[in-house]
Motif scaffolding. Structure first.
Motif, short mmCIF file in Angstrom:
data_model
loop_
_atom_site.label_atom_id
_atom_site.label_comp_id
_atom_site.label_asym_id
_atom_site.label_seq_id
_atom_site.Cartn_x
_atom_site.Cartn_y
_atom_site.Cartn_z
N VAL A 146 59.05 95.75 25.26
CA VAL A 146 59.24 96.04 23.73
C VAL A 146 60.77 96.90 23.51
N VAL A 147 61.15 96.65 22.38
CA VAL A 147 62.42 97.43 21.90
C VAL A 147 61.87 98.69 21.35
N SER A 148 62.49 99.76 21.85
CA SER A 148 62.29 101.12 21.30
C SER A 148 62.46 100.98 19.52
N ALA A 149 61.84 101.92 18.76
CA ALA A 149 61.90 102.25 17.34
C ALA A 149 63.34 102.32 16.95
N ASP A 150 64.13 103.13 17.80
CA ASP A 150 65.59 103.42 17.38
C ASP A 150 66.54 102.19 17.82
N ARG A 151 65.69 101.15 18.50
CA ARG A 151 66.64 100.04 19.14
C ARG A 151 67.60 100.30 20.15
N ASN A 152 67.63 101.65 20.80
CA ASN A 152 68.49 101.93 21.77
C ASN A 152 67.71 101.64 23.18
N LEU A 155 65.46 91.47 24.50
CA LEU A 155 64.33 90.88 25.36
C LEU A 155 64.73 90.01 26.24
N LYS A 156 65.38 88.96 25.75
CA LYS A 156 65.91 87.83 26.56
C LYS A 156 66.78 88.24 27.56
N SER A 157 67.51 89.07 27.33
CA SER A 157 68.33 89.71 28.33
C SER A 157 67.74 90.49 29.37
N TYR A 158 66.82 91.05 29.29
CA TYR A 158 65.88 91.83 30.03
C TYR A 158 65.11 91.04 30.95
N SER A 159 64.67 89.91 30.13
CA SER A 159 63.83 88.84 30.82
C SER A 159 64.69 88.15 32.00
N ASP A 160 65.91 87.91 31.66
CA ASP A 160 66.62 86.95 32.56
C ASP A 160 67.38 87.83 33.62
N GLY A 161 67.36 89.15 33.39
CA GLY A 161 67.84 90.23 34.58
C GLY A 161 66.83 90.87 35.25
N ARG A 162 65.45 90.50 34.92
CA ARG A 162 64.37 91.35 35.46
C ARG A 162 64.48 91.48 36.94
N LYS A 163 64.91 90.44 37.90
CA LYS A 163 64.89 90.72 39.35
C LYS A 163 66.05 92.13 39.54
N ARG A 164 67.29 91.75 38.97
CA ARG A 164 68.14 92.92 39.18
C ARG A 164 67.64 94.20 38.74
N ILE A 165 67.09 94.26 37.55
CA ILE A 165 66.32 95.42 37.15
C ILE A 165 65.30 96.33 37.85
N GLU A 166 64.57 95.14 38.27
CA GLU A 166 63.38 95.38 39.23
C GLU A 166 63.83 96.32 40.57
N ALA A 167 64.95 95.59 41.07
CA ALA A 167 65.37 96.19 42.29
C ALA A 167 65.81 97.71 42.11
N ILE A 168 66.42 98.03 41.01
CA ILE A 168 66.96 99.27 40.69
C ILE A 168 65.61 100.29 40.39
N VAL A 169 64.95 99.70 39.64
CA VAL A 169 63.69 100.62 39.41
C VAL A 169 63.04 100.78 40.60
N CYS A 170 62.96 99.94 41.66
CA CYS A 170 62.38 100.16 42.91
C CYS A 170 63.08 101.24 43.81
N VAL A 204 76.92 92.56 21.89
CA VAL A 204 76.88 93.80 21.08
C VAL A 204 76.20 93.73 19.74
N GLY A 205 75.40 94.40 19.26
CA GLY A 205 74.37 94.67 18.22
C GLY A 205 73.32 93.50 18.21
N ALA A 206 73.21 93.27 19.38
CA ALA A 206 72.01 92.10 19.74
C ALA A 206 70.78 92.25 18.75
N SER A 207 70.11 91.23 18.49
CA SER A 207 68.72 91.35 17.88
C SER A 207 67.53 91.89 18.94
N ASP A 208 66.37 92.29 18.41
CA ASP A 208 65.24 92.51 19.34
C ASP A 208 65.10 91.46 20.22
N THR A 209 65.30 90.26 19.79
CA THR A 209 64.98 89.02 20.56
C THR A 209 65.86 88.86 21.62
N GLN A 210 67.00 88.87 21.24
CA GLN A 210 68.19 88.85 22.39
C GLN A 210 68.32 89.91 23.25
#
Length: 89
Positions: free
Chosen positions: A10-16, A54-69, A46-52
């Protein structure tokens, strides 16, 4: 250590931030990634909507997952906040 991040975010309430959970064993740890990182490293406009964002998060999930790990290995069980510096390496 088998860590998976949730496809549900989810996108935070402040969209940051995009907020999501990491699952390890039978526990969940709250995580987030700053908007600027999604814009700089995951092609969100820059200035992406919430949908955009979340799509970027989804598309980059494997790379994000590696850093979270990596961060959870260093500090197990603590909330993980991903910033620009986590991707600049």
């Amino acid at each position: 250590m088998d860590i998976r991040i949730s496809p549900d975010a989810v996108v935070s309430a402040d969209r940051n931030f995009v907020v999501f959970d990491a699952h390890l064993r039978e526990r969940s740890v709250q995580c987030s990634i700053v908007r600027e990182a999604l814009e700089q490293y995951f092609w969100a406009p820059v200035g992406a909507s919430d949908t955009q964002l979340l799509k970027s998060y989804s598309d980059g999930r494997k790379r994000i997952e590696a850093i979270v790990c990596r961060k959870l290995l260093a500090t197990p069980g603590e909330a993980v906040g991903l910033s620009m510096s986590d991707f600049a390496r």
